[in-house]
Design a protein around this motif. Structure first.
Motif, PDB file in Angstrom:
ATOM      1  N   ARG A   1       0.267  -1.219  -0.160  1.00 55.38           N
ATOM      2  CA  ARG A   1      -0.035  -0.445   0.293  1.00 55.38           C
ATOM      3  C   ARG A   1       0.736   1.461  -0.060  1.00 55.38           C
TER       4      ARG A   1
ATOM      5  N   PRO B   1       0.062   2.729  -3.714  1.00 57.34           N
ATOM      6  CA  PRO B   1      -1.244   2.612  -3.793  1.00 57.34           C
ATOM      7  C   PRO B   1      -2.305   3.277  -4.266  1.00 57.34           C
TER       8      PRO B   1
ATOM      9  N   VAL C   1      -3.821  -1.023  -5.105  1.00 61.10           N
ATOM     10  CA  VAL C   1      -3.698  -0.603  -3.838  1.00 61.10           C
ATOM     11  C   VAL C   1      -5.718  -0.917  -4.451  1.00 61.10           C
TER      12      VAL C   1
ATOM     13  N   GLY D   1      -7.069   0.890   1.796  1.00 59.96           N
ATOM     14  CA  GLY D   1      -5.972   1.576   0.488  1.00 59.96           C
ATOM     15  C   GLY D   1      -6.734   3.020   0.419  1.00 59.96           C
TER      16      GLY D   1
END
Length: 438
Positions: A70, A74, A77, A97
C-alpha cells in the motif's frame, strides 16, 4: 526536540521501501488480516459463482495480500479493492487503501477519481445486495431502505478513511515544511555565527592595531625627548650644574607624563579584557557582537575623546623639542578654529611623530612646522633641514621600530585624508598631511 530533515533521512533503516521496521511490521499485519478476511469471504463468493471453494479461498488470500504494497503502490491497492467489491471482498483493504491514497503526494484529481469509483462501486453492490435480500424476504422494510442503505454504507466505507487520509497527509506535509524551515534556520544561524566570529576577530585585530599605534605615538615621543635630555645632561653635568638641574627636571616631567599617558592606555586595554572575559560564559550571540563592536571602538571613544591632545597644545609640544636643543619654527596660516576631537588629535599626533623622527634620525637639524586652516580641510607639514654631520654633539643614537610613518598614514587615511612623506632635495625629510575638516 525538533527532528530536522537530515536526521529523518539518517533514520531510514527499514527494509525495501519502508522507512522503519515498525512500518513494515504494521503493513505485514494489515496484509495478513486482509488476506484472512478475503479468504473467508471467498467461500460464499465461490458458492455463488459455482467454482470450487478452495479456488475462492486462494483468490481471496491473493487479493487481500495486495495490501502489503500500500505504501509503494497505493493506486494499485485501491483498484484491486474496487475490482473485488462486486464479490463482497476486501472491506479492510478498501478502507486502508483509500486512507493511504489520500495521505500520499498524489494529485487531487487522481485521489478524487479513485475515491468516486470506490464510492460508486460500493453503492451499486450494496444497492443490489439489499434489493435481492428484500426480494427473497430476508428484509421486510420499505422500498426507501434500499437507496438509504446503499448511500449510507458507501459513505461510511469511503468518507472517513478519505478525510482522515487527507488530514494526515496535510499534517505530514506541514511537518516536512517545518523541518525544512528548521534546517534552513539552522544553516542561517551557523552562517551568522561564523560571520560574528569573523567580525569579532576583525574587531580584536583593529583594537590591537589602534592600541599599538596610540602607544607608539604617545610613548615614543616622550622617551625620545628623555633620551635627548639625558644626553645633554651628561654633556653639561660638570660644566653647567644649573643647566643640568633644569634638564633633569625636564626629564622627570616627561617621564611622569609618559607614565600617565601609558597608564591611561593600559586602562583602556584592561577594560577590553574585562569585556572579553565576560564573553566566554554563555553570553548570547547578540551580546558577543555588541562586545566586539564596543571593543573595536573603545580606543577611539576613550583614547580619542576630548581629553586627548589637541592643536592648542602644539606650542607646548614644540617647546619641549626646543628645550631638547632642536630649533623649531612654527607658522600658522588661516583662521584658527576648533575641529572634531579625532581630527585635532590626528593632526597633533602627526606633528608629534614627525618631531620624534627628527630627534631620532636628524638630531640638531632645524625643523619647520607649518599648519594651514583652510575652508574644508586642515593641512600640516613638518620639514627638517639636512642633519649635522655624523658624530656632532647633536647626534643621539635612538632605536627605531619603523612603524611611525605607517601609523601616521593609517590615522590620516582613516579620516579620508592624504598623507605624503619622503626626503627633500636639500637632504632633509618632509611629512605632509591633509585632513578633511568635516
Amino acid at each position: 526536540m525538533t527532528v530536522t530533515g537530515e536526521e529523518t533521512t539518517r533514520g531510514v533503516t527499514g527494509p525495501w521501501w519502508w522507512a522503519r521496521w515498525r512500518s513494515a511490521v504494521l503493513d505485514g499485519s494489515l496484509a495478513l488480516v486482509s488476506a484472512l478476511e478475503c479468504g473467508a469471504e471467498g467461500i460464499p463468493f465461490a458458492r455463488d459463482a459455482g467454482i470450487p471453494v478452495s479456488l475462492g479461498v486462494v483468490f481471496g488470500l491473493i487479493a487481500g495480500s495486495v495490501l502489503l504494497v500500500r505504501r509503494k503502490w497505493p493506486i494499485a491497492v485501491v483498484l484491486v479493492s474496487i475490482a473485488i467489491t462486486p464479490a463482497e471482498m476486501g472491506f479492510l483493504m478498501g478502507i486502508v487503501g483509500l486512507y493511504t491514497l489520500a495521505s500520499c503526494e498524489l494529485p487531487r484529481r487522481v485521489i478524487g477519481a479513485l475515491a468516486g469509483m470506490s464510492l460508486l462501486g460500493t453503492m451499486i453492490v450494496t444497492f443490489v445486495r439489499v434489493r435481492q435480500s428484500m426480494a427473497r424476504g430476508d428484509l421486510t422494510l420499505g422500498d426507501w431502505f434500499v437507496p438509504f442503505a446503499a448511500v449510507t454504507t458507501s459513505l461510511g466505507l469511503t468518507a472517513p478513511p478519505l478525510l482522515l487520509g487527507l488530514y494526515v497527509g496535510a499534517r505530514r506535509r506541514l511537518m516536512e515544511s517545518l523541518r525544512e524551515r528548521a534546517d534552513s534556520l539552522e544553516r542561517e544561524l551557523q552562517l551568522l555565527a561564523e560571520r560574528a566570529e569573523e567580525r569579532a576577530e576583525w574587531a580584536r585585530n583593529e583594537e590591537r592595531t589602534r592600541i599599538a599605534r596610540e602607544m607608539h605615538d604617545v610613548v615614543a615621543h616622550r622617551v625620545s625627548l628623555m633620551v635627548v635630555h639625558a644626553a645633554a645632561l651628561q654633556a653639561v653635568a660638570r660644566k653647567d650644574p644649573e643647566k643640568a638641574v633644569r634638564n633633569a627636571a625636564l626629564v622627570g616631567d616627561m617621564g611622569r607624563q609618559a607614565l600617565t599617558e601609558l597608564r591611561e592606555m593600559l586602562g583602556v586595554l584592561r577594560a577590553g579584557e574585562d569585556v572579553g572575559g565576560r564573553r566566554g560564559g554563555g553570553v548570547p550571540l547578540a551580546a558577543v557582537r555588541e562586545a566586539a563592536a564596543a571593543a573595536a571602538s573603545r580606543v577611539v571613544d576613550e583614547v580619542g575623546s576630548g581629553e586627548g591632545p589637541c592643536l592648542s597644545e602644539l606650542d607646548e609640544l614644540i617647546g619641549q623639542s626646543a628645550a631638547a636643543g632642536m630649533v623649531v619654527d612654527l607658522s600658522v596660516v588661516g583662521e584658527v578654529r576648533s575641529y572634531a576631537a579625532v581630527i585635532e588629535q590626528t593632526a597633533y599626533r602627526v606633528v608629534q611623530e614627525a618631531l620624534t623622527n627628527v630627534h631620532k634620525h636628524a638630531a640638531g637639524a632645524k625643523t619647520h612646522v607649518r599648519l594651514a586652516h583652510r575652508v574644508s580641510e586642515i593641512a600640516m607639514q613638518v620639514e627638517n633641514e639636512a642633519p649635522p654631520e655624523p658624530g656632532s654633539a647633536g647626534a643621539v643614537g635612538l632605536p627605531s621600530g619603523g612603524n611611525g610613518l605607517v601609523g601616521m598614514r593609517e590615522r590620516v587615511v582613516g579620516l579620508g585624508g592624504v598623507f605624503v612623506s619622503g626626503p627633500t632635495d636639500a637632504g632633509g625629510f618632509r611629512v605632509s598631511a591633509v585632513i578633511p575638516a568635516a
